[in-house]
Design an enzyme around this catalytic site. Structure first.
Site, PDB file in Angstrom:
ATOM      1  N   ASP A 165      40.330  47.171  29.059  1.00 10.64           N
ATOM      2  CA  ASP A 165      41.530  46.403  28.728  1.00 10.64           C
ATOM      3  C   ASP A 165      42.444  47.091  27.723  1.00 10.64           C
ATOM      4  OD1 ASP A 165      41.384  44.095  30.375  1.00 10.64           O
ATOM      5  OD2 ASP A 165      39.723  43.365  29.159  1.00 10.64           O
ATOM      6  N   ASP A 220      42.085  42.363  37.579  1.00 14.43           N
ATOM      7  CA  ASP A 220      42.798  42.445  36.301  1.00 14.43           C
ATOM      8  C   ASP A 220      43.067  43.895  35.884  1.00 14.43           C
ATOM      9  OD1 ASP A 220      40.836  40.359  36.697  1.00 14.43           O
ATOM     10  OD2 ASP A 220      41.276  39.560  34.707  1.00 14.43           O
TER      11      ASP A 220
END
Length: 398
Positions: free
Chosen positions: A112, A176
């Protein structure tokens, strides 16, 4: 006996109500960006040092440390707000937070880093180019590609664990992760080293092949055999079922492949983004206000919760996607983005006081199966909501 309201007061109320409903979206955005600055000023004054906002739940602000995947959204929001605010209200707070967040440039334990470092330092570098920001972004990109696997040709999302149904010899990729590739494109443009670009392209190609169904809906999670690169399972972690369409997952795909086209100009990515957009916008379970249920196939529609964060991501992505077309397609995607944004600008979704700790959007949904962050404001919902408003302003030159 209760007295009836005088007719002239009723008439005034009707006129006022009609006037409010007919306020132009330009005016709503201007007022909401002003509100956003006030809300986040309030939040910044109540945020413990070294902490980052996550949500507001049980009448309390929930925060995280810098290592949480959402840490970059708070400084990113402040940077967007200062971009459109001549007073530079948040300059000192931005500097403070970035100084704290920079430690994550060496974090190799997460995929991330795009969310964490590009939404923050990427926006900072865009607005105020600085060699320190450049080095932090390059180190972040170097950390991210340590998670790339040559056999699978993907960046590892989650480390294998029982909760994500992966064995130690598996490699997990979630939709994601498309959102973290923008950092790698920046790294190639900055350094001249094509390695980062090539990894982003390989990851996107593998995702396009194995995450998407024939109707262009997406699985949330794909588990690969790390030694062979073959698909073992296509499942979900945050959606209603393995064969369902988790709403925010569809949004990540839409936004991610729009970025892929912007950075490569390869028409296959534009086609992919267009098809994902069509799936979302034409889905029979998409409500009239275009703020989706948390899963397009949730079992109790229409008695299911919405996800305003998915809507804000869609609006921002569709504004950009519209710029890559002309004619009817351009109008279609721009009109859809505007309608979504208009819905989010209503009291049904927009917080208009400090009751939610300074957050902007109500009715976000984090993880329904795991019962976390249910029907609450979310920092990434606010980030993409503000980004969508900024993009609207730039497209209309207002």
């Amino acid at each position: 006996m209760r007295k009836s309201t005088p007719f002239y007061l009723v008439l005034l109320f009707v006129i006022y109500s009609c006037g409010k409903s007919n306020v132009s979206i330009d005016t709503k955005i201007y007022e909401t960006l002003e509100l956003s600055s006030k809300q986040y000023k309030f939040m910044s004054q109540n945020l413990p040092k070294g902490r980052y906002p996550k949500t507001f739940e049980n009448n309390a602000l929930e925060t995280s440390g810098s290592g949480w995947w959402c840490s970059g959204f708070y400084p990113g929001i402040l940077l967007y707000l200062d971009e459109i605010n001549e007073n530079k209200t948040f300059q000192s707070e931005i500097e403070r937070v970035l100084n704290d967040l920079k430690v994550e440039q060496y974090n190799t334990s997460t995929h991330d880093l795009g969310f964490m470092m590009f939404c923050s330092f990427g926006n900072a570098q865009r607005l105020n180019p600085n060699p320190k920001y450049e080095q932090i972004l390059m180190n972040s990109a170097k950390s991210l590609i340590t998670r790339y696997d040559k056999n699978v040709k993907c960046i590892r999302s989650w480390d294998s664990a029982p909760w994500n149904k992966a064995d130690e010899n598996d490699l997990v990729v979630i939709i994601d992760n498309m959102m973290n590739l923008e950092l790698l494109f920046w790294a190639t443009k900055h350094s001249g080293d094509s390695l980062y670009y090539d990894i982003a392209v390989e990851h996107a190609n593998k995702t396009m092949k194995n995450h998407f169904r024939d109707d262009f809906s997406s699985y949330h999670e794909v588990i690969y055999d790390e030694s062979t690169g073959e698909v073992k399972e296509q499942i979900t972690n945050q959606g209603a079922a393995d064969n369902s369409s988790w709403a925010r997952g569809q949004s990540w795909g839409l936004y991610g492949f729009t970025v892929m086209y912007r950075e490569t100009k390869n028409p296959k990515y534009l086609k992919q983004a267009e098809q994902i957009a069509n799936y979302i916008l034409n889905h029979p379970n998409l409500p009239l206000d275009m703020v989706p249920y948390w899963d397009f196939n949730a079992p109790n529609i229409p008695n299911e919760l919405r996800d305003s964060s998915a809507a804000s991501i869609n609006a921002s992505a569709l504004f950009e996607l519209s710029t890559f077309f002309t004619g009817e397609k351009q109008k279609q995607f721009y009109k859809a983005a505007t309608k979504i944004l208009n819905s989010l600008l209503t009291p049904q979704y927009l917080v208009q006081d400090e009751s939610q700790g300074g957050f902007l959007l109500k009715h976000g949904l984090g993880n329904m199966p795991n019962k976390t962050e249910i029907d609450v404001p979310l920092t990434y919902g606010d980030y993409y909501f503000i980004e969508a408003m900024v993009r609207y302003k730039k497209l209309k030159n207002i």
